[in-house]
Design a protein around this motif. Sequence first.
Motif, PDB file in Angstrom:
ATOM      1  N   ALA A  86       1.034  -1.053   0.022  1.00 49.23           N
ATOM      2  CA  ALA A  86       0.062  -0.178  -0.083  1.00 49.23           C
ATOM      3  C   ALA A  86       0.919   1.000   0.207  1.00 49.23           C
ATOM      4  CB  ALA A  86      -0.914  -0.184   1.176  1.00 49.23           C
ATOM      5  N   CYS A  87       2.019   1.140   0.703  1.00 46.54           N
ATOM      6  CA  CYS A  87       2.808   2.339   0.850  1.00 46.54           C
ATOM      7  C   CYS A  87       3.516   2.822  -0.479  1.00 46.54           C
ATOM      8  CB  CYS A  87       4.045   2.097   1.942  1.00 46.54           C
ATOM      9  SG  CYS A  87       5.244   3.395   2.028  1.00 46.54           S
ATOM     10  N   LEU A  88       3.940   1.570  -1.155  1.00 50.73           N
ATOM     11  CA  LEU A  88       4.467   1.687  -2.481  1.00 50.73           C
ATOM     12  C   LEU A  88       3.414   2.248  -3.533  1.00 50.73           C
ATOM     13  CD1 LEU A  88       6.884  -1.432  -2.621  1.00 50.73           C
ATOM     14  CD2 LEU A  88       7.397   0.947  -2.628  1.00 50.73           C
ATOM     15  N   THR A  89       2.239   1.721  -3.568  1.00 54.64           N
ATOM     16  CA  THR A  89       0.933   1.922  -4.322  1.00 54.64           C
ATOM     17  C   THR A  89       0.924   3.396  -4.237  1.00 54.64           C
ATOM     18  OG1 THR A  89       0.348  -0.197  -4.373  1.00 54.64           O
ATOM     19  CG2 THR A  89      -1.281   1.557  -4.951  1.00 54.64           C
ATOM     20  N   PHE A  90       0.727   4.071  -3.139  1.00 49.99           N
ATOM     21  CA  PHE A  90       0.299   5.404  -2.976  1.00 49.99           C
ATOM     22  C   PHE A  90       1.663   6.522  -3.425  1.00 49.99           C
ATOM     23  CE2 PHE A  90      -2.638   4.289   0.659  1.00 49.99           C
ATOM     24  CZ  PHE A  90      -3.581   5.240   0.307  1.00 49.99           C
ATOM     25  N   PHE A  91       2.738   5.888  -2.946  1.00 43.73           N
ATOM     26  CA  PHE A  91       3.941   6.824  -3.549  1.00 43.73           C
ATOM     27  C   PHE A  91       3.970   6.626  -5.156  1.00 43.73           C
ATOM     28  CE2 PHE A  91       5.635   6.874   0.643  1.00 43.73           C
ATOM     29  CZ  PHE A  91       5.254   8.166   0.842  1.00 43.73           C
TER      30      PHE A  91
END
Length: 116
Positions: A86-91
């Motif tokens: 989720a963190c990588l997707t948001f960024f």
Amino acid sequence: MEFATYYFTLLVMLASVLAAATCFSAYLVSRSRAMILAFGGFLCYFIDVAFMLQDSIAAVVLGTSAGGDAGYLLMRSVATILIGDACLTFFWLLVCDFVGERRRSLMAVPPSRSSF
């Protein structure tokens, strides 16, 4: 060394939650898509860093054998993978928004491949 790592982790958590709060307040003022994506990314990063401390806390709360329990290790791994993805997707979506990329195929492929 463990003492320094613990307080460095707390410092990183403080910085990430402050960045998330700043991005959220900027979103409330500007209604910018980039700010809400940055908020989501920093919030997921905060949770991801918080998972670094969970083994120590689980050993105290659940007993010393909890760290070696297969069910606990499986759930911890799944949660860490999902939060990291989720963190990588948001960024990734933030970068796509910044450069003006609107093709759904390009925006969807890297986040779907990051968990493999």
